[in-house]
Design a protein around this motif. Structure first.
Motif, PDB file in Angstrom:
ATOM      1  N   ASN A 137       8.333  -1.150  -0.161  1.00 60.09           N
ATOM      2  CA  ASN A 137       7.302  -0.451   0.373  1.00 60.09           C
ATOM      3  C   ASN A 137       6.729  -0.080  -0.951  1.00 60.09           C
ATOM      4  OD1 ASN A 137       7.876  -1.589   2.863  1.00 60.09           O
ATOM      5  ND2 ASN A 137       9.212   0.168   2.973  1.00 60.09           N
ATOM      6  N   GLY A 172      -6.466   5.159   4.858  1.00 59.79           N
ATOM      7  CA  GLY A 172      -5.344   4.947   4.972  1.00 59.79           C
ATOM      8  C   GLY A 172      -4.102   5.026   3.661  1.00 59.79           C
ATOM      9  N   ASN A 173      -2.724   4.749   3.893  1.00 53.98           N
ATOM     10  CA  ASN A 173      -2.549   4.974   2.000  1.00 53.98           C
ATOM     11  C   ASN A 173      -2.494   6.138   1.690  1.00 53.98           C
ATOM     12  OD1 ASN A 173      -0.676   2.361   3.139  1.00 53.98           O
ATOM     13  ND2 ASN A 173      -1.782   1.841   1.796  1.00 53.98           N
ATOM     14  N   ASN A 174      -2.509   7.334   2.325  1.00 53.08           N
ATOM     15  CA  ASN A 174      -2.861   8.406   1.642  1.00 53.08           C
ATOM     16  C   ASN A 174      -4.702   8.721   0.560  1.00 53.08           C
ATOM     17  OD1 ASN A 174      -0.223   9.542   1.856  1.00 53.08           O
ATOM     18  ND2 ASN A 174      -0.136   9.866  -0.125  1.00 53.08           N
ATOM     19  N   ARG A 175      -4.778   7.717   1.502  1.00 54.20           N
ATOM     20  CA  ARG A 175      -6.339   7.971   0.572  1.00 54.20           C
ATOM     21  C   ARG A 175      -7.837   8.004   1.709  1.00 54.20           C
ATOM     22  NH1 ARG A 175      -4.348   2.072  -0.712  1.00 54.20           N
ATOM     23  NH2 ARG A 175      -3.886   2.889  -3.080  1.00 54.20           N
ATOM     24  N   ALA A 197       4.509  11.455   0.700  1.00 48.64           N
ATOM     25  CA  ALA A 197       3.298  11.751   2.133  1.00 48.64           C
ATOM     26  C   ALA A 197       3.052  12.578   2.435  1.00 48.64           C
ATOM     27  CB  ALA A 197       4.315  10.440   2.667  1.00 48.64           C
ATOM     28  N   ARG A 256      -0.570  -5.476  -8.576  1.00 44.83           N
ATOM     29  CA  ARG A 256       0.998  -4.781  -7.287  1.00 44.83           C
ATOM     30  C   ARG A 256       1.570  -6.668  -7.012  1.00 44.83           C
ATOM     31  NH1 ARG A 256      -3.221  -4.178  -2.935  1.00 44.83           N
ATOM     32  NH2 ARG A 256      -3.282  -5.963  -2.855  1.00 44.83           N
ATOM     33  N   ASP A 300       3.658   0.222  -2.658  1.00 47.96           N
ATOM     34  CA  ASP A 300       2.572   0.202  -2.588  1.00 47.96           C
ATOM     35  C   ASP A 300       2.177   1.054  -1.028  1.00 47.96           C
ATOM     36  OD1 ASP A 300       3.406  -1.866  -1.567  1.00 47.96           O
ATOM     37  OD2 ASP A 300       1.774  -2.768  -1.758  1.00 47.96           O
ATOM     38  N   HIS A 301       3.501   1.305  -0.069  1.00 50.74           N
ATOM     39  CA  HIS A 301       2.995   2.152   1.180  1.00 50.74           C
ATOM     40  C   HIS A 301       2.469   3.494   0.929  1.00 50.74           C
ATOM     41  CE1 HIS A 301       4.540  -0.961   3.698  1.00 50.74           C
ATOM     42  NE2 HIS A 301       4.066  -1.750   3.061  1.00 50.74           N
ATOM     43  N   ILE A 302       2.425   4.181  -0.247  1.00 49.38           N
ATOM     44  CA  ILE A 302       2.214   5.674  -0.757  1.00 49.38           C
ATOM     45  C   ILE A 302       1.743   5.610  -2.049  1.00 49.38           C
ATOM     46  CG2 ILE A 302       2.925   7.582  -1.554  1.00 49.38           C
ATOM     47  CD1 ILE A 302       4.695   8.019   0.474  1.00 49.38           C
ATOM     48  N   PRO A 303       0.162   5.969  -2.571  1.00 53.59           N
ATOM     49  CA  PRO A 303       0.320   5.795  -3.435  1.00 53.59           C
ATOM     50  C   PRO A 303       0.570   6.054  -5.011  1.00 53.59           C
ATOM     51  CG  PRO A 303      -2.244   6.016  -3.084  1.00 53.59           C
ATOM     52  CD  PRO A 303      -0.728   6.655  -1.666  1.00 53.59           C
ATOM     53  N   GLU A 333      -6.924  10.227  -2.875  1.00 53.93           N
ATOM     54  CA  GLU A 333      -5.627   9.515  -4.060  1.00 53.93           C
ATOM     55  C   GLU A 333      -4.720  10.066  -4.323  1.00 53.93           C
ATOM     56  OE1 GLU A 333      -4.261   4.467  -4.265  1.00 53.93           O
ATOM     57  OE2 GLU A 333      -4.807   6.668  -5.789  1.00 53.93           O
TER      58      GLU A 333
END
Length: 515
Positions: free
Chosen positions: A377, A212-215, A183, A345, A379-382, A178
């Motif tokens: 937004n 997804g989401n940088n993972r 981004a 979250r 938590d859209h990116i860790p 992660e």
């Protein structure tokens, strides 16, 4: 990466001449070996499988065309062939075409001609390898997904293992990588992970799964951790360090348990997903290994209602120092009570949405909050917990300042605060005079303003709230009538029954029996 070229000619001076004449590196090749006869050349091709063989036709023991013919019968990867010869006989050229020879070049060799041919061979070979790799990656991705989702039966398990190249592997672990706070491009991140693990070795493709989401999910095989003596923690620590340096960001790694059978990959995947929930509880500088965490489990819960109410009061009253202290308390509770990542979250989002509702209730436009969109937004990116806390506090302070401005601009704000106070303190003594004093208002003015704002007298609103709460208690509990009366703020149970019947057309007992 330079391709391997193997030179075969019985004339040593011809071979050395080729080595010195051609810009091998510029054409994408490097000479890996030489041979002076076809028999030795065939043995080398069988063992080492070079990418390209440049051979003469006339040679002792085994000539060039026989060498090509026998090479085609080998079970190893078939190399590309170029024939360089002093014989221009058309029969040789015909056979060369039949055997799939890339080019037929006559001596004396022209430097430009052969270099142009070499570049074409390198280009075509690259496309061939890429196509082969793409096909293998597609098959591996499908097999990988089938194993993780448990959608593969025993009959097809061996096919999956072959497609993943793990038939002989003992010791497999699923990890989640992660990238926090920035981004990233998923494809470039995969390339970086592959390069960190395997360098430029195309034959050692990493097995990825998109989260997804940088993972990114990664299947780690026993051979990947050999240099770390089979220690998945040391491997993950090194990978985290190298990726953080290459990606110039904060990298978290969540490690599932090592399994010895491909059919158990799903278990390792599920363990890695559980490790992800420990994100805000463990030392950020180290990989999080499921089953080896400071806390034995995480909690899916919410913060105390009293803390939410306190924080909202502080925001509405623009008490900056108190907001900071309560935010500190909130984030301390996340760790002290072992909140799962998803529970953190939920708690943060609840405050954000409550702030938005408060702004709307005061007829304000929440879009004027500059930090709102980022917070919606977040938590859209860790993100690391410290970064989340900074974003959250920035949002709260901006909201508090905005509500403070609105309060000064609109006298009705105090009435809304009084209404909200009644909504949460209905069980207490709410005499008009006492409430007016609490909010520094003239009792008569307060009563008039309340009637003007909400269309009913203050005492009627209190009664309405108490009756509504009494109904809820009658529906949801088995409390006795006098207990319900006390719980919603009536000191006299007979008076409660009278007011309840007046408001609903039935007694509390009749209301409960009707349910």
């Amino acid at each position: 990466m330079a391709y391997k070229v193997f030179l075969v000619d019985d004339d040593r001076y011809v071979r050395k001449g080729l080595i010195n004449l051609i810009d091998w590196k510029g054409c994408g090749f490097e000479v890996c070996a030489e041979a002076d006869n076809g028999e030795d050349a065939l043995a080398y091709i069988s063992e080492y499988a070079p990418d390209l063989v440049i051979t003469d036709i006339k040679m002792p023991v085994l000539d060039g065309l026989e060498l090509i013919k026998h090479s085609l019968d080998l079970k190893t990867t078939i190399p590309n062939f170029i024939i360089i010869t002093g014989y221009s006989d058309f029969k040789y050229a015909q056979k060369a075409v039949k055997y799939g020879v890339h080019d037929f070049i006559l001596k004396p060799v022209d430097k430009d001609e052969i270099e142009e041919t070499l570049k074409k061979v390198a280009e075509e070979h690259t496309k061939k390898l890429q196509l082969q790799q793409s096909r293998e990656n597609t098959l591996a991705a499908v097999a990988f997904n089938d194993l993780i989702t448990g959608e593969v039966d025993q009959e097809h398990l061996n096919d999956c293992m072959m497609n993943l190249n793990i038939s002989q592997t003992r010791g497999i672990a699923y990890i989640i990588i992660e990238i926090n706070n920035i981004a990233v491009n998923t494809m470039k991140t995969r390339e970086t992970i592959s390069r960190v693990m395997h360098g430029d070795d195309l034959s050692s493709a990493a097995l990825f799964r998109e989260h997804g989401n940088n993972r990114i999910g990664l299947l780690v095989k026993s051979e990947d951790i050999q240099e770390f003596k089979g220690d998945i923690y040391k491997f993950s620590t090194n990978l985290k360090h190298q990726l953080s340096k290459c990606l110039k960001g904060d990298v978290s790694i969540y490690v599932g348990r090592i399994v010895n059978n491909a059919s158990e990959i799903k278990e390792s995947y599920e363990a890695a997903m559980k490790a992800l929930q420990f994100k805000y509880l463990e030392n950020f500088e180290k990989p999080i290994v499921y089953g080896n965490t400071k806390h034995s489990s995480v909690n899916y819960m919410e913060l105390d209602q009293a803390l939410y109410q306190l924080l909202m009061e502080q925001i509405e009253e623009n008490k900056i120092a108190e907001i900071k202290r309560t935010t500190d308390n909130m984030f301390e509770q996340f760790q002290d009570k072992a909140f799962a990542k998803d529970a953190v979250r939920t708690s943060i989002n609840r405050v954000v949405h409550e702030v938005v509702r408060t702004v709307q209730s005061m007829e304000g436009d929440e879009k004027n909050l500059i930090s709102l969109q980022r917070m919606l937004n977040w938590d859209h990116i860790p993100r690391t917990l410290s970064v989340i806390k900074g974003m959250f506090l920035e949002f709260l302070l901006e909201a508090a300042a905005m509500l403070n401005r609105m309060s000064k601009e609109c006298g009705a704000v105090n009435i809304r605060r009084i209404k909200k106070y009644v909504d949460t303190h209905y069980q207490e003594d709410l005499a008009l005079k006492n409430i007016a004093n609490k909010f520094y208002l003239n009792p008569v003015y307060m009563g008039q303003l309340f009637k003007k704002t909400y269309g009913m007298y203050f005492k009627d609103y209190i009664l309405q709230v108490r009756i509504s709460e009494a109904k809820k208690k009658l529906r949801q509990t088995d409390m006795r009538i006098f207990q319900v009366a006390e719980c919603v703020g009536f000191s006299n149970s007979d008076y409660f029954v009278t007011q309840f019947e007046k408001a609903t057309g039935m007694t509390p007992t009749q209301y409960r029996k009707k349910l």
